[in-house]
Design an enzyme around this catalytic site. Structure first.
Site, mmCIF file in Angstrom:
data_model
loop_
_atom_site.group_PDB
_atom_site.id
_atom_site.type_symbol
_atom_site.label_atom_id
_atom_site.label_comp_id
_atom_site.label_asym_id
_atom_site.label_seq_id
_atom_site.Cartn_x
_atom_site.Cartn_y
_atom_site.Cartn_z
ATOM 1 N N ASP A 25 119.096 8.939 101.102
ATOM 2 C CA ASP A 25 117.962 9.917 101.044
ATOM 3 C C ASP A 25 118.004 10.405 102.637
ATOM 4 O O ASP A 25 119.130 10.285 103.103
ATOM 5 C CB ASP A 25 116.595 9.326 101.024
ATOM 6 C CG ASP A 25 116.613 8.079 102.041
ATOM 7 O OD1 ASP A 25 117.358 7.814 102.850
ATOM 8 O OD2 ASP A 25 115.589 7.057 101.790
ATOM 9 N N GLU B 161 121.906 -0.525 106.660
ATOM 10 C CA GLU B 161 120.539 -0.193 107.180
ATOM 11 C C GLU B 161 119.401 -1.175 106.640
ATOM 12 O O GLU B 161 119.287 -1.071 105.530
ATOM 13 C CB GLU B 161 120.234 1.417 106.752
ATOM 14 C CG GLU B 161 118.703 1.589 106.700
ATOM 15 C CD GLU B 161 118.464 3.112 106.074
ATOM 16 O OE1 GLU B 161 117.327 3.393 105.816
ATOM 17 O OE2 GLU B 161 119.374 3.471 105.326
ATOM 18 N N ASP C 162 121.035 4.443 102.925
ATOM 19 C CA ASP C 162 120.520 4.962 101.788
ATOM 20 C C ASP C 162 121.054 6.356 101.503
ATOM 21 O O ASP C 162 121.003 7.152 102.208
ATOM 22 C CB ASP C 162 118.841 4.860 101.695
ATOM 23 C CG ASP C 162 118.283 3.583 101.641
ATOM 24 O OD1 ASP C 162 118.961 2.860 100.817
ATOM 25 O OD2 ASP C 162 117.103 3.287 102.069
ATOM 26 N N ASP D 285 116.532 9.718 105.469
ATOM 27 C CA ASP D 285 116.550 9.106 106.347
ATOM 28 C C ASP D 285 118.105 8.322 106.541
ATOM 29 O O ASP D 285 118.313 8.018 107.751
ATOM 30 C CB ASP D 285 115.327 7.854 106.473
ATOM 31 C CG ASP D 285 113.981 8.392 106.651
ATOM 32 O OD1 ASP D 285 114.083 9.335 107.612
ATOM 33 O OD2 ASP D 285 113.035 7.873 106.500
#
Length: 641
Positions: free
Chosen positions: A507, A432, A505, A509
């Site tokens: 998180d 990403e 990640d 997102d």
């Protein structure tokens, strides 16, 4: 050829007696000694009870996870025979529990249909248990027999009293052997998913589940579906927008063979919504029953389209993939001697069942179309729209091929490929963001590891047809890098990498991007998932120091475990905000290097349930998605802990 220093004679040959072969090579019988093998033991015992239900002798099955780590399965069937087999000179209970290839499923008298082919089920469970107790209520008496240490008889079959209230049935309680299994802790969620599927496939059968473990206390669950596979289709389509409200169904029985089919179309674009079963076994690789259904479905829809003038004379016939777009269908067949291809029983091979399914579909589905013209016309019009999209997708493919993206001759500019020519060691990391991609390029092993950065969130392929998907630049880059095509044309043998690793990640997102990528692979490159080539990287979420050495912890659960094991730890925990903020060395030692990293292998053990989850999370029905997230927010079955 290497020479052995020792002599080779009869004394060198080992003969494994009784259940010893199972303990010596457990993977041959249950697949693995990990969590899947552990739960396979539950399936073997439950399947015996389900066979009783399919034979018309059981109406209820109770599964209980005991506080001391055991599992108990009780049914109200006929009970394992307790009389003595004259040839074997032992009771039916002892034969069933101690003899491989022993049971009532070979002669054809005890069971007309059965999921168990080899008669090894419950004896294998006995072999892999530190203790097993079988209780049989039969002929008005309650019988008990006990085993320990891998199937050794510790208490012969004996009558301990009258059967309660004249009931019949079998209870098997077993405690898995911790010296065999990597884990002996059962997953309630895994068991419940399987039990619900069995309840759908056996109309009216009541299956009850209870978890008595101190740390897993939950309300008992009962599954019973009066509609059987019709209810199964409704359940699978809960998260989808139906094309029409009705669920069609038909069945046919001939010559000890039965077929049941239930179906409904939705407004989605997935053409892989057909789920087939043979004698209760999920045939994830299809087989002759699926082939018969698909062939007849294509014939029936085209015949109706021509008869109703929805297709003109000059129009070509609709193809199977056009017609199956948006379908949810369950095909359940029962037959006396099922022939499965492979040890996993994933594909049915009987030719006679293909004929029966084809006949039932041609006749019964044809009648349903005549009786439900509004719904039939919607199916045909959706298929016509699918055909138009397919042609548009073909043009899009041709355009992409002309740019040498799909044929493997040219690679995306941003792909940093690896140099190895050995596919078995090649890995593709889908990363990403460009900044994280830069760190990954520095951290990688350039011989074996390729890096493909993607920007932002790729197209949600759950809500887009293939023609629209192929116009998306990030999707184009994924297809060309992997090199095996897409959709119906996907060829697993043409893949350029053995591992495709998603690196995002930790998180919200990042999780969303991971879900979008998994949806893409599940819908458009499913064999890549089914054969275990897709992985999820586990970048750490926290770091701290112990004796001036940096320690990385992947999530909150890992941090809690660390604090439990290090109660006097005084250092603060640093939260790693994203891959882009990790330097290359951190990324290498935590996420990418063999022996140091943690990779989660993505598998699809039950395609129908995976289909349901993907449709729920990535589909159009917002209310259902919200409910799913709320209900499963604390579910840890997808965590590698």
């Amino acid at each position: 050829m290497a020479q052995s220093n020792g002599s080779y004679g009869a004394n060198s040959m080992q003969v494994l007696e009784g259940l010893d072969p199972v303990r010596k090579r457990p993977g041959m019988y249950i697949g693995s000694t990990g969590a899947s093998g552990l739960h396979h033991c539950v399936w073997e015992v439950v399947d015996n009870s389900v066979d009783e239900a399919m034979a018309g002798h059981a109406t209820r099955i109770d599964i209980t996870l005991l506080a001391d780590g055991g599992c108990r399965v009780t049914d109200d069937g006929r009970g394992i025979p307790t009389d003595v087999n004259k040839q074997q000179k032992m009771t039916g209970v002892e034969i069933a529990l101690t003899k491989l290839h022993g049971g009532g499923k070979f002669g054809g008298e005890g069971y007309k249909v059965s999921g168990g082919l080899h008669g090894v089920g419950v004896s294998v469970v006995n072999a892999l248990s530190r203790k097993l107790v079988v209780e049989v209520d039969r002929d008005g008496k309650h019988h008990v027999m006990e085993f320990a240490d891998g199937g050794k008889v510790t208490s012969k079959l004996k009558v301990t009293g009258d059967a309660p209230r004249g009931r019949t049935g079998t209870t098997v309680t077993f405690w898995p052997d911790g010296s065999i299994f990597e884990t002996t802790e059962f997953s309630a969620r895994t068991i419940l998913e399987r039990l619900q599927m069995m309840a759908f496939l056996n109309k009216g059968l009541e299956i009850r589940f209870k978890d008595e473990r101190p740390d897993h206390k939950a309300e008992p669950v009962t599954y019973r579906y009066a509609g059987g596979i019709v209810d199964f289709v409704k359940h699978l389509n809960t998260s989808k927008e139906s094309l029409f409200s009705k669920v069609g169904s038909y069945e046919l029985a001939e010559d000890d063979q039965e077929v049941e089919v239930a179906f409904q179309w939705n407004t989605g674009y997935n053409a892989d919504g057909i789920h087939s079963f043979a004698n209760g076994i999920n045939t994830t690789e299809g087989g002759t029953h699926e082939e018969g259904f698909k062939a007849a479905l294509t014939t029936v829809v085209n015949k109706h389209a021509r008869a109703k003038n929805l297709l003109k004379e000059k129009d070509p016939n609709l193809q199977g993939e056009d017609i199956r777009e948006g379908i949810t269908a369950i095909i359940s067949v029962r037959l006396r001697d099922p022939q499965f291809e492979g040890q996993t029983k994933a594909k049915l091979g009987n030719t006679s069942i293909k004929t029966l399914v084809q006949k039932a579909t041609n006749d019964k589905l044809g009648e349903w179309f005549e009786q439900n013209p509004t719904e039939a016309n919607k199916i045909v019009k959706k298929a016509i729209a699918g055909a138009q999209a397919r042609m548009a997708a073909k043009k899009a493919r041709d355009v992409i091929r002309s740019k040498t993206l799909l044929d493997g001759a040219g690679m995306p500019d941003k792909l940093k490929d690896c140099s190895s020519k050995n596919r078995d060691e090649r890995e593709l990391f889908i990363v990403e963001g460009d900044s994280a991609g830069g760190s990954a390029v520095t951290a990688r092993d350039p011989l074996r590891q390729a890096i493909l950065p993607i920007r932002g969130k790729i197209l949600n392929v759950e809500r887009a047809r293939l023609d629209k998907m192929l116009k998306n630049l990030e999707v184009q880059a994924l297809i060309s890098a992997i090199g095996a095509g897409v959709g119906e044309e996907f060829d697993l043998e043409k893949r350029r990498y053995d591992k495709v690793c998603i690196l995002a990640d930790a998180d919200v997102d990042g999780l969303h991007i991971r879900t979008l990528l998994l949806t893409f692979f599940f819908r458009q490159m499913r064999p890549l998932v089914e054969h275990g080539h897709v992985y999820i990287c586990q970048p750490p979420l926290y770091s701290t120091e112990v004796a001036k050495a940096k320690v990385y912890l992947k999530d909150d659960h890992a941090k809690d475990l660390f604090l439990r094991d290090n109660p006097n730890h005084k250092k603060d925990f640093g939260r790693l905000k994203g891959l882009g903020e990790m330097d290359a060395e951190e990324l290498r030692i935590t996420t990418m290097e063999d022996g140091l990293r943690t990779l989660l292998q993505v598998t699809v053990e039950q395609a129908a349930l995976a289909d349901e989850v993907v449709s729920t999370l990535m589909g159009d029905v917002v209310e259902v998605r919200k409910a799913f997230i709320v209900n499963n927010a604390k579910d840890t079955r997808f965590l590698d802990i």
